[in-house]
Scaffold this motif. Structure first.
Motif, PDB file in Angstrom:
ATOM      1  N   LEU A   9      26.407 -19.495  29.903  1.00 32.33           N
ATOM      2  CA  LEU A   9      25.989 -18.104  29.928  1.00 32.33           C
ATOM      3  C   LEU A   9      26.495 -17.474  31.213  1.00 32.33           C
ATOM      4  O   LEU A   9      26.267 -17.995  32.302  1.00 32.33           O
ATOM      5  N   GLY A  10      27.201 -16.359  31.090  1.00 33.17           N
ATOM      6  CA  GLY A  10      27.770 -15.703  32.253  1.00 33.17           C
ATOM      7  C   GLY A  10      27.281 -14.282  32.411  1.00 33.17           C
ATOM      8  O   GLY A  10      26.784 -13.653  31.477  1.00 33.17           O
ATOM      9  N   LEU A  17      37.314 -14.548  33.181  1.00 33.67           N
ATOM     10  CA  LEU A  17      37.302 -13.143  32.811  1.00 33.67           C
ATOM     11  C   LEU A  17      38.469 -12.796  31.907  1.00 33.67           C
ATOM     12  O   LEU A  17      38.335 -12.024  30.954  1.00 33.67           O
ATOM     13  N   SER A  18      39.640 -13.378  32.169  1.00 34.38           N
ATOM     14  CA  SER A  18      40.820 -13.051  31.377  1.00 34.38           C
ATOM     15  C   SER A  18      40.716 -13.527  29.943  1.00 34.38           C
ATOM     16  O   SER A  18      41.472 -13.095  29.075  1.00 34.38           O
ATOM     17  N   LEU A  19      39.764 -14.424  29.661  1.00 39.52           N
ATOM     18  CA  LEU A  19      39.600 -14.946  28.308  1.00 39.52           C
ATOM     19  C   LEU A  19      38.763 -14.031  27.424  1.00 39.52           C
ATOM     20  O   LEU A  19      38.648 -14.250  26.228  1.00 39.52           O
ATOM     21  N   THR A  23      28.206 -12.860  29.001  1.00 43.10           N
ATOM     22  CA  THR A  23      29.232 -13.543  28.217  1.00 43.10           C
ATOM     23  C   THR A  23      28.754 -14.929  27.821  1.00 43.10           C
ATOM     24  O   THR A  23      27.875 -15.509  28.451  1.00 43.10           O
ATOM     25  N   LEU A  24      29.358 -15.465  26.768  1.00 38.75           N
ATOM     26  CA  LEU A  24      29.150 -16.846  26.363  1.00 38.75           C
ATOM     27  C   LEU A  24      30.508 -17.530  26.314  1.00 38.75           C
ATOM     28  O   LEU A  24      31.405 -17.095  25.597  1.00 38.75           O
ATOM     29  N   THR A  25      30.651 -18.593  27.092  1.00 38.68           N
ATOM     30  CA  THR A  25      31.868 -19.406  27.080  1.00 38.68           C
ATOM     31  C   THR A  25      31.540 -20.775  26.506  1.00 38.68           C
ATOM     32  O   THR A  25      30.549 -21.395  26.892  1.00 38.68           O
ATOM     33  N   VAL A  26      32.348 -21.241  25.562  1.00 38.80           N
ATOM     34  CA  VAL A  26      32.126 -22.526  24.904  1.00 38.80           C
ATOM     35  C   VAL A  26      33.279 -23.460  25.228  1.00 38.80           C
ATOM     36  O   VAL A  26      34.460 -23.093  25.081  1.00 38.80           O
ATOM     37  N   ARG A  71      36.174 -20.626  23.320  1.00 36.50           N
ATOM     38  CA  ARG A  71      36.120 -19.169  23.246  1.00 36.50           C
ATOM     39  C   ARG A  71      35.237 -18.624  24.363  1.00 36.50           C
ATOM     40  O   ARG A  71      34.383 -19.325  24.901  1.00 36.50           O
ATOM     41  N   THR A  72      35.462 -17.374  24.705  1.00 37.37           N
ATOM     42  CA  THR A  72      34.580 -16.599  25.559  1.00 37.37           C
ATOM     43  C   THR A  72      34.387 -15.251  24.886  1.00 37.37           C
ATOM     44  O   THR A  72      35.358 -14.585  24.545  1.00 37.37           O
ATOM     45  N   ILE A  73      33.144 -14.854  24.679  1.00 35.24           N
ATOM     46  CA  ILE A  73      32.861 -13.592  24.017  1.00 35.24           C
ATOM     47  C   ILE A  73      31.794 -12.829  24.793  1.00 35.24           C
ATOM     48  O   ILE A  73      31.023 -13.412  25.558  1.00 35.24           O
ATOM     49  N   GLU A  74      31.782 -11.524  24.607  1.00 32.88           N
ATOM     50  CA  GLU A  74      30.737 -10.697  25.188  1.00 32.88           C
ATOM     51  C   GLU A  74      29.508 -10.785  24.297  1.00 32.88           C
ATOM     52  O   GLU A  74      29.594 -10.638  23.080  1.00 32.88           O
TER      53      GLU A  74
END
Length: 308
Positions: free
Chosen positions: A64-65, A32-34, A87-90, A99-102
């Motif tokens: 996928l989060g 989450l902090s990312l 979210t998407l975390t790679v 990266r993690t993005i919304e």
């Protein structure tokens, strides 16, 4: 070769590492902090729940989060949390965070809710790292730099359970993304340009209240389709069929074959042109895997079936 990972369990606890008993887990607070520049990312009550993992041809992981937070309603009634976004975390193949993005906020699903944001197979990735993500009503392409483009944006309807035009399953094969849109399978190039509309052979109108959708896998001139259940005589039975491209370029549907009570996994094996189906056994308590191959007469036949 494709690497297949199971859905991440929700059992990660504070201080947990990146793997436990060969199952990928994450400390939710760390993920989450990312997430940068998102108002809800600073909410101490919000939790990132990993839902699905896919990998690219280099072994990179795409996660996928779902972001949720508890509410004050009765948890026993299934309304104990509010859905905030996806979210998407790679990660690289070695587990290094990229990266993690919304990807979408609650409006991307039917309505904000704990379980309406995604289904299975709502993320697929190309060989160049472009990711297709779809929620119930929207589909996004995310490039290797994290730039997001929307390729489908369905309006919400008065009945939040209306699923005639739902988006669900997706797959990537030979330079194209394939995405279920209601009763069709849409083929897009990696730039998000629609190339072909394929009739999936699934009656989405008759099943609009079930919300089950279909699962599919794509191969050379073939699409294997599995559906969770077919309402026949009041009983639910899983089934599968194939779409094969003929010499005229038309997709021809085979006869549907019943298999198990629920069929929700399908995979084409190009090594021997067979198809594997997985799901819930007729017993209701066991899982199954079945293998199908085409006979010399051109009909698909079940080769073996195992439940456990």
């Amino acid at each position: 070769d494709e690497i297949i990972y199971s859905t991440i369990a929700e059992s990660a606890s504070p201080g947990s590492g990146n793997s436990t008993n060969s199952t990928w887990t994450y400390k939710y607070e760390d993920v989450l902090s990312l997430i940068e520049n998102k108002t809800w990312s600073d909410d101490p009550d919000a939790t990132v729940k990993p839902l699905e993992i896919v990998s690219d041809s280099n072994g990179g992981l795409y996660i996928l989060g779902s972001v949720t937070k508890p509410n004050n309603s009765d948890y026993m009634m299934g309304m104990g949390e509010d859905f905030l976004g996806n979210t998407l975390t790679v990660l690289t193949s070695s587990g290094t965070h990229t990266r993690t993005i919304e990807i979408a906020d609650a409006s991307a699903g039917y309505q904000a809710g704990a379980n309406t944001e995604v289904y299975r197979d709502h993320i697929s990735v190309s060989s160049s790292g472009i990711t297709l993500i779809n929620t119930a009503k929207k589909a996004f392409l995310v490039d290797s730099n994290g730039n997001i483009s929307t390729i489908i944006d369905e309006p919400l309807v008065a009945n939040e359970w209306e699923q005639v035009d739902q988006l669900r399953s997706s797959s990537f094969y030979d330079g194209s993304f394939y995405l279920q849109h209601g009763g069709d399978i849409l083929r897009y190039n990696e730039s998000g340009v629609l190339q072909e509309t394929i009739n999936s052979g699934w009656d989405n109108v008759a099943h609009n209240m079930g919300g089950g959708g279909i699962e599919f896998d794509v191969g050379q001139d073939i699409i294997a389709v599995a559906e969770g259940y077919s309402r026949q005589g009041g009983s639910n039975k899983g089934y599968f069929y194939v779409l094969e491209k003929d010499n005229n370029g038309d997709w021809i549907k085979s006869s549907s074959l019943p298999v198990g009570a629920l069929a929700f996994g399908v995979k084409i094996d190009p090594s021997d042109d067979s198809i594997y189906i997985s799901g819930e056994d007729l017993s209701g308590s066991d899982g199954f895997v079945a293998k199908f191959k085409k006979s010399s007469q051109g009909a698909w036949e079940q080769i073996w079936y195992e439940s456990h």
